[in-house]
Design an enzyme around this catalytic site. Sequence first.
Site, PDB file in Angstrom:
ATOM      1  N   HIS A 130     -21.081 -28.942 -10.792  1.00  0.00           N
ATOM      2  CA  HIS A 130     -20.269 -28.950  -9.578  1.00  0.00           C
ATOM      3  C   HIS A 130     -20.966 -28.291  -8.394  1.00  0.00           C
ATOM      4  CE1 HIS A 130     -16.575 -29.400 -12.395  1.00  0.00           C
ATOM      5  NE2 HIS A 130     -17.200 -30.539 -12.205  1.00  0.00           N
ATOM      6  N   CYS A 138     -25.974 -30.620   5.457  1.00  0.00           N
ATOM      7  CA  CYS A 138     -25.295 -31.222   6.605  1.00  0.00           C
ATOM      8  C   CYS A 138     -24.264 -32.251   6.131  1.00  0.00           C
ATOM      9  CB  CYS A 138     -26.333 -31.910   7.502  1.00  0.00           C
ATOM     10  SG  CYS A 138     -25.564 -32.813   8.866  1.00  0.00           S
ATOM     11  N   GLY A 203     -14.836 -20.066 -21.307  1.00  0.00           N
ATOM     12  CA  GLY A 203     -14.177 -19.714 -20.045  1.00  0.00           C
ATOM     13  C   GLY A 203     -13.859 -20.876 -19.136  1.00  0.00           C
ATOM     14  N   GLN A 231      -7.154 -17.253 -23.529  1.00  0.00           N
ATOM     15  CA  GLN A 231      -5.965 -18.101 -23.674  1.00  0.00           C
ATOM     16  C   GLN A 231      -6.229 -19.229 -24.666  1.00  0.00           C
ATOM     17  OE1 GLN A 231      -3.219 -17.243 -22.203  1.00  0.00           O
ATOM     18  NE2 GLN A 231      -4.290 -15.601 -21.107  1.00  0.00           N
TER      19      GLN A 231
HETATM   20  C1  BV8 Z   1     -14.842 -37.409  -9.819  1.00  0.00           C
HETATM   21  C2  BV8 Z   1     -16.488 -27.089  -7.243  1.00  0.00           C
HETATM   22  C3  BV8 Z   1     -14.371 -39.546  -9.005  1.00  0.00           C
HETATM   23  C4  BV8 Z   1     -15.705 -26.827  -5.986  1.00  0.00           C
HETATM   24  C5  BV8 Z   1     -14.871 -28.153  -8.734  1.00  0.00           C
HETATM   25  C6  BV8 Z   1      -9.637 -38.435 -14.844  1.00  0.00           C
HETATM   26  C7  BV8 Z   1      -8.345 -38.022 -15.089  1.00  0.00           C
HETATM   27  C8  BV8 Z   1      -7.653 -37.246 -14.145  1.00  0.00           C
HETATM   28  C9  BV8 Z   1      -8.267 -36.874 -12.936  1.00  0.00           C
HETATM   29  C10 BV8 Z   1      -9.535 -37.303 -12.707  1.00  0.00           C
HETATM   30  C11 BV8 Z   1     -10.236 -38.061 -13.648  1.00  0.00           C
HETATM   31  N1  BV8 Z   1     -11.466 -38.315 -13.152  1.00  0.00           N
HETATM   32  C12 BV8 Z   1     -11.579 -37.754 -11.921  1.00  0.00           C
HETATM   33  C13 BV8 Z   1     -10.412 -37.120 -11.634  1.00  0.00           C
HETATM   34  C14 BV8 Z   1     -10.103 -36.365 -10.418  1.00  0.00           C
HETATM   35  C15 BV8 Z   1     -10.633 -34.943 -10.518  1.00  0.00           C
HETATM   36  C16 BV8 Z   1      -9.950 -34.166 -11.606  1.00  0.00           C
HETATM   37  O1  BV8 Z   1     -10.492 -33.997 -12.691  1.00  0.00           O
HETATM   38  N2  BV8 Z   1      -8.782 -33.647 -11.279  1.00  0.00           N
HETATM   39  C17 BV8 Z   1      -8.087 -32.788 -12.214  1.00  0.00           C
HETATM   40  C18 BV8 Z   1      -7.458 -31.624 -11.442  1.00  0.00           C
HETATM   41  C19 BV8 Z   1      -7.045 -33.587 -12.952  1.00  0.00           C
HETATM   42  N3  BV8 Z   1     -12.058 -34.947 -10.727  1.00  0.00           N
HETATM   43  C20 BV8 Z   1     -12.874 -35.126  -9.668  1.00  0.00           C
HETATM   44  O2  BV8 Z   1     -12.458 -35.359  -8.540  1.00  0.00           O
HETATM   45  C21 BV8 Z   1     -14.359 -35.055  -9.923  1.00  0.00           C
HETATM   46  N4  BV8 Z   1     -14.966 -36.206  -9.295  1.00  0.00           N
HETATM   47  O3  BV8 Z   1     -14.524 -37.636 -10.928  1.00  0.00           O
HETATM   48  O4  BV8 Z   1     -15.099 -38.330  -8.859  1.00  0.00           O
HETATM   49  C22 BV8 Z   1     -15.287 -40.542  -8.448  1.00  0.00           C
HETATM   50  C23 BV8 Z   1     -15.801 -41.526  -9.301  1.00  0.00           C
HETATM   51  C24 BV8 Z   1     -16.630 -42.463  -8.771  1.00  0.00           C
HETATM   52  C25 BV8 Z   1     -16.971 -42.452  -7.412  1.00  0.00           C
HETATM   53  C26 BV8 Z   1     -16.470 -41.445  -6.580  1.00  0.00           C
HETATM   54  C27 BV8 Z   1     -15.632 -40.478  -7.104  1.00  0.00           C
HETATM   55  C28 BV8 Z   1     -14.988 -33.836  -9.267  1.00  0.00           C
HETATM   56  C29 BV8 Z   1     -14.463 -32.578  -9.908  1.00  0.00           C
HETATM   57  C30 BV8 Z   1     -15.243 -31.373  -9.386  1.00  0.00           C
HETATM   58  C31 BV8 Z   1     -14.323 -30.541  -8.514  1.00  0.00           C
HETATM   59  N5  BV8 Z   1     -15.027 -29.300  -8.137  1.00  0.00           N
HETATM   60  N6  BV8 Z   1     -15.587 -27.065  -8.405  1.00  0.00           N
HETATM   61  C32 BV8 Z   1     -15.222 -25.413  -5.930  1.00  0.00           C
HETATM   62  O5  BV8 Z   1     -15.579 -24.585  -6.804  1.00  0.00           O
HETATM   63  O6  BV8 Z   1     -14.485 -25.120  -4.961  1.00  0.00           O
HETATM   64  S1  BV8 Z   1     -13.764 -28.029 -10.005  1.00  0.00           S
HETATM   65  C33 BV8 Z   1     -13.419 -26.393 -10.337  1.00  0.00           C
HETATM   66  O7  BV8 Z   1     -12.247 -26.350 -11.137  1.00  0.00           O
HETATM   67  C34 BV8 Z   1     -14.424 -25.706 -11.208  1.00  0.00           C
HETATM   68  O8  BV8 Z   1     -15.737 -26.070 -10.896  1.00  0.00           O
HETATM   69  C35 BV8 Z   1     -14.057 -26.121 -12.600  1.00  0.00           C
HETATM   70  O9  BV8 Z   1     -14.744 -27.286 -12.987  1.00  0.00           O
HETATM   71  C36 BV8 Z   1     -12.620 -26.537 -12.470  1.00  0.00           C
HETATM   72  C37 BV8 Z   1     -11.736 -25.756 -13.380  1.00  0.00           C
HETATM   73  O10 BV8 Z   1     -12.077 -24.456 -13.225  1.00  0.00           O
HETATM   74  P1  BV8 Z   1     -12.485 -23.576 -14.517  1.00  0.00           P
HETATM   75  O11 BV8 Z   1     -13.921 -23.273 -14.418  1.00  0.00           O
HETATM   76  O12 BV8 Z   1     -12.008 -24.198 -15.787  1.00  0.00           O
HETATM   77  O13 BV8 Z   1     -11.652 -22.335 -14.161  1.00  0.00           O
HETATM   78  P2  BV8 Z   1     -10.104 -22.160 -14.387  1.00  0.00           P
HETATM   79  O14 BV8 Z   1      -9.655 -21.100 -13.455  1.00  0.00           O
HETATM   80  O15 BV8 Z   1      -9.410 -23.478 -14.380  1.00  0.00           O
HETATM   81  O16 BV8 Z   1     -10.064 -21.612 -15.888  1.00  0.00           O
HETATM   82  C38 BV8 Z   1     -10.716 -20.392 -16.181  1.00  0.00           C
HETATM   83  C39 BV8 Z   1     -10.644 -20.226 -17.671  1.00  0.00           C
HETATM   84  O17 BV8 Z   1     -11.312 -19.015 -18.009  1.00  0.00           O
HETATM   85  C40 BV8 Z   1      -9.212 -20.085 -18.182  1.00  0.00           C
HETATM   86  O18 BV8 Z   1      -9.061 -20.865 -19.349  1.00  0.00           O
HETATM   87  C41 BV8 Z   1      -9.102 -18.596 -18.499  1.00  0.00           C
HETATM   88  O19 BV8 Z   1      -8.221 -18.347 -19.592  1.00  0.00           O
HETATM   89  C42 BV8 Z   1     -10.512 -18.275 -18.883  1.00  0.00           C
HETATM   90  N7  BV8 Z   1     -10.889 -16.869 -18.742  1.00  0.00           N
HETATM   91  C43 BV8 Z   1     -10.403 -15.937 -17.879  1.00  0.00           C
HETATM   92  N8  BV8 Z   1     -11.047 -14.762 -18.087  1.00  0.00           N
HETATM   93  C44 BV8 Z   1     -11.953 -14.960 -19.076  1.00  0.00           C
HETATM   94  C45 BV8 Z   1     -11.864 -16.296 -19.494  1.00  0.00           C
HETATM   95  N9  BV8 Z   1     -12.636 -16.814 -20.470  1.00  0.00           N
HETATM   96  C46 BV8 Z   1     -13.522 -15.976 -21.053  1.00  0.00           C
HETATM   97  N10 BV8 Z   1     -13.674 -14.679 -20.712  1.00  0.00           N
HETATM   98  C47 BV8 Z   1     -12.911 -14.141 -19.737  1.00  0.00           C
HETATM   99  N11 BV8 Z   1     -13.071 -12.834 -19.390  1.00  0.00           N
HETATM  100 ZN    ZN Z   2     -27.585 -33.391   9.909  1.00  0.00          ZN
END
Ligand code: BV8
Ligand code: ZN
Length: 257
Positions: A130, A138, A203, A231
């Site tokens: 990501h 740009c 994580g 979790q």
């Molecule tokens: C794409 C960068 C299409 C930006 C991020 C299929 C089905 C449904 C939806 C879709 C699908 N295909 C595509 C989609 C749409 C979408 C998607 O998946 N939506 C979801 C919400 C349903 N996907 C996209 O749009 C992707 N693009 O597929 O393009 C396409 C195809 C062709 C042509 C053009 C386009 C792009 C997705 C990338 C988005 N960018 N990040 C930024 O950071 O601002 S995503 C971002 O959230 C993160 O990078 C990460 O990937 C994601 C989830 O975050 P996590 O890392 O899991 O963190 P989270 O807080 O959720 O969880 C933390 C975990 O850690 C928890 O479980 C917690 O318990 C645990 N934890 C806490 N403390 C600890 C711990 N674990 C261990 N130790 C600890 N101490």
């Molecule tokens: Zn430019």
Amino acid sequence: MPISLDCRAGLGELPQGLLESLRRADEILVLTGAGVSAESGIATFREALTGLWARFDPARLATADAFIEDPVRVWSWYEWRRAQALAAEPNPAHRALAAWGRRQQRLHLVTQNVDDLHERAGSHAVIHLHGSLHAPRCFECARPLASPPVPAAGDRLVAPPRCPACGGLARPGVVWFGESLPEEALASAWALAERCDLCLVVGTSGLVQPAASLPAVARQQGATLVRIDPQPAADFNGDWQLLGAAGVILPALLERL
Ligand code: BV8
Ligand code: ZN
């Protein structure tokens, strides 16, 4: 049926089966998410909204549309997160993965995180699915741009710098929702999922596609699947679920190997 071990109070006795799988693994794919940086003080994606940002939904802010609508708000959010990343230090989870990578050549690190804590802990060839907070470009001509020398900390609103070549606005070098993942990164990660014999998921809530499909691809071809997270995931269909913090579990696991 996955076996869940409560490791919140430390690792305790590990089942022989798990230790064997970890020791015998020839090619390891590690997929990390925001949870691996949580103990470095970087809010996980779900929590990444405090203060000024509390009233926004990350899935809405992390989009090109949000940037077009209000470039200052989106750029400022990422500058705040970049300030957090720069102020953070790698934690024992990052360091354990880097140490494991030094001992086990065929350990490949794939991360969804946009911070550089894996690299700062010493991991090499980290695959960023990501993108990165440290590679702005740009919005118009995609030319790589330099990050501002000092990121705006806290809730300050700052305007994105302009591209010296075309005058376009700088955007963060991350993959927004609705944007495709970097082709090479995704292809390499997919190929690793198809050939690894151990997949360690650390994580991540596993909600975002296509990254979230990698563990299932590994499982499908027979890899052992181990998840580390405080979790439990109801839909986890891997082999082992170690419930606890990555910074506690990973160093202890490495010691047992
Ligand atoms: C794409 C960068 C299409 C930006 C991020 C299929 C089905 C449904 C939806 C879709 C699908 N295909 C595509 C989609 C749409 C979408 C998607 O998946 N939506 C979801 C919400 C349903 N996907 C996209 O749009 C992707 N693009 O597929 O393009 C396409 C195809 C062709 C042509 C053009 C386009 C792009 C997705 C990338 C988005 N960018 N990040 C930024 O950071 O601002 S995503 C971002 O959230 C993160 O990078 C990460 O990937 C994601 C989830 O975050 P996590 O890392 O899991 O963190 P989270 O807080 O959720 O969880 C933390 C975990 O850690 C928890 O479980 C917690 O318990 C645990 N934890 C806490 N403390 C600890 C711990 N674990 C261990 N130790 C600890 N101490
Ligand atoms: Zn430019």
